[in-house]
Scaffold this active site. Structure first.
Site, short mmCIF file in Angstrom:
data_model
loop_
_atom_site.label_atom_id
_atom_site.label_comp_id
_atom_site.label_asym_id
_atom_site.label_seq_id
_atom_site.Cartn_x
_atom_site.Cartn_y
_atom_site.Cartn_z
N CYS A 261 -27.56 15.83 40.42
CA CYS A 261 -27.70 15.22 41.75
C CYS A 261 -26.67 14.12 42.01
O CYS A 261 -25.50 14.41 42.20
CB CYS A 261 -29.13 14.73 41.96
SG CYS A 261 -29.54 14.48 43.71
N LYS B 140 -33.64 12.51 55.03
CA LYS B 140 -33.69 12.90 53.63
C LYS B 140 -34.08 14.36 53.48
O LYS B 140 -35.01 14.85 54.13
CB LYS B 140 -34.71 12.03 52.89
CG LYS B 140 -34.80 12.32 51.39
CD LYS B 140 -35.77 11.36 50.71
CE LYS B 140 -35.82 11.60 49.21
NZ LYS B 140 -36.73 10.66 48.53
N SER C 215 -34.08 16.50 46.43
CA SER C 215 -34.54 15.22 46.95
C SER C 215 -33.32 14.31 47.06
O SER C 215 -32.93 13.66 46.09
CB SER C 215 -35.59 14.60 46.02
OG SER C 215 -36.01 13.35 46.50
N HIS D 240 -32.87 19.37 41.44
CA HIS D 240 -33.53 18.80 40.27
C HIS D 240 -34.41 19.84 39.59
O HIS D 240 -35.64 19.75 39.64
CB HIS D 240 -34.39 17.60 40.67
CG HIS D 240 -33.63 16.39 41.07
ND1 HIS D 240 -33.09 15.51 40.15
CD2 HIS D 240 -33.30 15.91 42.30
CE1 HIS D 240 -32.47 14.53 40.78
NE2 HIS D 240 -32.58 14.75 42.09
N GLU E 185 -35.20 20.00 36.66
CA GLU E 185 -35.98 19.35 35.60
C GLU E 185 -37.27 18.72 36.11
O GLU E 185 -38.12 18.32 35.29
CB GLU E 185 -35.14 18.28 34.91
CG GLU E 185 -34.98 16.96 35.64
CD GLU E 185 -33.98 16.97 36.78
OE1 GLU E 185 -33.82 15.94 37.44
OE2 GLU E 185 -33.35 18.03 37.01
N ARG F 248 -44.07 7.15 47.27
CA ARG F 248 -43.24 5.94 47.20
C ARG F 248 -42.57 5.66 48.55
O ARG F 248 -42.56 4.52 49.04
CB ARG F 248 -42.18 6.11 46.12
CG ARG F 248 -41.19 4.95 45.99
CD ARG F 248 -39.92 5.42 45.33
NE ARG F 248 -39.21 6.40 46.15
CZ ARG F 248 -38.23 7.19 45.70
NH1 ARG F 248 -37.87 7.14 44.42
NH2 ARG F 248 -37.62 8.03 46.52
#
Length: 301
Positions: free
Chosen positions: A116, A137, A165, A208, A210, A222
């Site tokens: 990323c 986003k 993300s 991502h 992972e 968050r």
């Protein structure tokens, strides 16, 4: 003859709140992908990233000295990003250290994965390619079509399912013009995974693979809390194709109540909505297969 143990380094540059989760995610993914292939993981962290006492103690106790990296022999390296503090990645305090690691990896590893924000930093350093901001986003799980044949994609089918993300993108046309080969892409945002062969095979992931099943949930929570505290200007979009339809419907209604100031206790309501939600890890086959092929590539070299 016993297989040689692969030596893999992970430069974990994630902020304190995500440091341990990222460490565990890569440990679990590499172990799962390796199967019977012997692998030894070593963790590193860049100097210059501000750390709280707990994270600093963990790094001191469990991570290798990044300064010794130049004397190490690694088969593969994984470099994560770090949440930026400045408008330009080149102005980050850790930039000189990061670029030294990139240059070292080019001639001292068989392959390096840039995750990323690390991918954005690497192409900026290598070719001056700047990232382009999205309007909002990008968050969710996306089907990314395989657009080029490559051993890294062996046996993975016509599409990979990958979480994303991020706030910024890299233009596929500019990547191609600089010699990067795009392996997977999405009609939603363009390039997902791309590579460039030097002395080391550089692998760039804008997503991502992972991530844990609940990583996007934690990030969404968050971001909502940051909005409620006045730390961000807009209410975050719900991650795409991630929550089940009923949860998505409830979250959309919650966002509307917050926008119209009809939610009297938004923090409590958010907890009630998300505490018992457990999204499925629908990208497991893609992530395991991708990293299994990467480890196989390292072993074959």
């Amino acid at each position: 003859m016993a297989a040689k143990c692969l030596e893999i380094g992970v430069v974990n540059n994630m902020p304190d709140a995500s440091l341990l989760a990222t460490e565990r995610q890569f440990k679990d993914l590499i172990v799962q992908a390796a199967g019977a292939l012997p692998v030894r993981l070593r963790f590193y962290a860049l100097d210059g990233i501000a750390r709280g006492e707990g994270a600093a103690q963990h790094i001191a106790a469990h991570y290798c000295d990044i300064g010794a990296l130049g004397h190490e022999k690694l088969d593969g390296l994984i470099i994560t990003g770090c949440e930026p503090k400045t408008a330009s990645l080149a102005d980050e305090v850790y930039w000189p250290g990061l670029t030294r690691v990139i240059d070292w990896a080019a001639i001292n590893t068989r392959s390096t994965i840039f995750s990323c924000l690390a991918a954005h930093a690497a192409v900026l350093h290598l070719d001056g390619i700047s990232r382009v901001p999205f309007g909002r986003k990008l968050s969710g799980v996306f089907d990314c079509a395989v657009v080029a044949q490559d051993p890294l994609l062996e046996g993975l089918g016509p599409e990979l399912r990958i979480p994303h993300s991020r706030l910024n993108d890299l233009a596929a046309e500019e990547l191609s013009a600089h010699g990067y080969r795009i392996l997977t892409s999405s009609p939603r945002f363009g390039a997902d995974m791309f590579v460039r062969q030097q002395e080391s095979l550089f692998v760039f992931l804008q997503g991502h693979p992972e991530y844990d099943a609940d990583s996007l949930l934690r990030e969404y929570r968050r971001d909502v809390v940051r909005y409620l505290r006045g730390e961000r200007a807009s209410f975050p979009q719900t991650p795409e194709d991630y929550f089940d339809p009923l949860t998505g419907k409830h979250l959309a209604a919650f966002a509307e109540r917050v926008a119209t100031r009809q939610s009297r206790h938004p923090h409590r309501e958010l907890a009630n909505l998300l505490d018992d939600v457990h999204p499925a890890k629908t990208w497991r086959a893609s992530s395991d297969g991708l990293y299994r092929n990467w480890l196989t590539y390292l072993a074959s070299r």
